[in-house]
Design an enzyme around this catalytic site. Sequence first.
Site, PDB file in Angstrom:
ATOM      1  N   GLU A 132       0.820  -1.216   0.000  1.00 40.30           N
ATOM      2  CA  GLU A 132       0.000   0.000   0.000  1.00 40.30           C
ATOM      3  C   GLU A 132       0.852   1.263   0.000  1.00 40.30           C
ATOM      4  O   GLU A 132       0.531   2.244  -0.682  1.00 40.30           O
ATOM      5  CB  GLU A 132      -0.955  -0.004   1.202  1.00 40.30           C
ATOM      6  CG  GLU A 132      -1.960  -1.139   1.210  1.00 40.30           C
ATOM      7  CD  GLU A 132      -2.853  -1.171  -0.023  1.00 40.30           C
ATOM      8  OE1 GLU A 132      -3.087  -0.094  -0.625  1.00 40.30           O
ATOM      9  OE2 GLU A 132      -3.302  -2.259  -0.402  1.00 40.30           O
ATOM     10  N   HIS A 140       2.003   2.221  -3.423  1.00 41.68           N
ATOM     11  CA  HIS A 140       0.994   2.946  -4.216  1.00 41.68           C
ATOM     12  C   HIS A 140       1.136   4.449  -3.999  1.00 41.68           C
ATOM     13  O   HIS A 140       1.041   5.237  -4.947  1.00 41.68           O
ATOM     14  CB  HIS A 140      -0.423   2.515  -3.810  1.00 41.68           C
ATOM     15  CG  HIS A 140      -0.897   1.246  -4.437  1.00 41.68           C
ATOM     16  ND1 HIS A 140      -0.711   0.953  -5.777  1.00 41.68           N
ATOM     17  CD2 HIS A 140      -1.578   0.185  -3.913  1.00 41.68           C
ATOM     18  CE1 HIS A 140      -1.257  -0.230  -6.051  1.00 41.68           C
ATOM     19  NE2 HIS A 140      -1.776  -0.710  -4.932  1.00 41.68           N
TER      20      HIS A 140
END
Length: 264
Positions: A120, A123
């Site tokens: 995550e 990202h």
Amino acid sequence: MGCETVPYTDRSQLVVIPQSQSLEMGEQAFQQILSDPKVQQSQSPEEQEAVKRVAEKIIQAAKESKFAEDAKTFKWEVTVIKDDQTKNAFALPGGKIAVYTGIFPVAKNDAGLAAILGHEVVHALARHGSERMSQEVLAQTGLSAAAVGLGVSGAGPVVGQATMAALGLGAKVGVLLPYSRTHESEADSIGILLAAKAGYDPQEAVRVWQRMQDGSEGAPSDFLSTHPSHETRIQRLQEEMPEALKIYQNVKHAPEHQLPAINP
């Protein structure tokens, strides 16, 4: 702004959204989510400690990575959302991280959570959300009109649905819209390097996706989804594991803990 290169993969990406604007939108989206009355932050010290001890190590690894310049300027913030039914986590531009307690059984332990958070965080660091917003802007006839539609020009504290979607967040809290296969693959590849740098066994990433696969019967095939299939993801992670293991073997290993039990 313009053509940039993603560290580690050397992939070219077109980004026309200024970093300052991305950070502002990340902050606004984060506050918008946390202010939703349906969203309850965990009050459990055990759950908070579990997430924060892993997040801190991933953040430190990011600050020592090829993304160090951005990672050091991000105003990192970590929260745990008490939702035992939702298997989600996200990281927004600027380092705003949220973990839903429903992901605990999938992560299972610190190394599993490190694999998820590494993914995550990439990202956010690789500017995947800004890249998607840029694609939306370029798909429109006029930059200013698209900017307004995306909620990036004078939109105030409320982030528009298009912006939320570009950041991977659905209109309904708890729903994460898929990134492209390219972004997902990039986050997988670099994410295990961050997890390894943080001192967590990167091989747990494979086991995380195996557990995800076991709990997602009827998932769409690779060709029908923007996400890679679990089988494809596991295979690729295994192929890329030697590089991550080399890093892991040369760092101090983090203490291992099981994550708190929940009642999904």
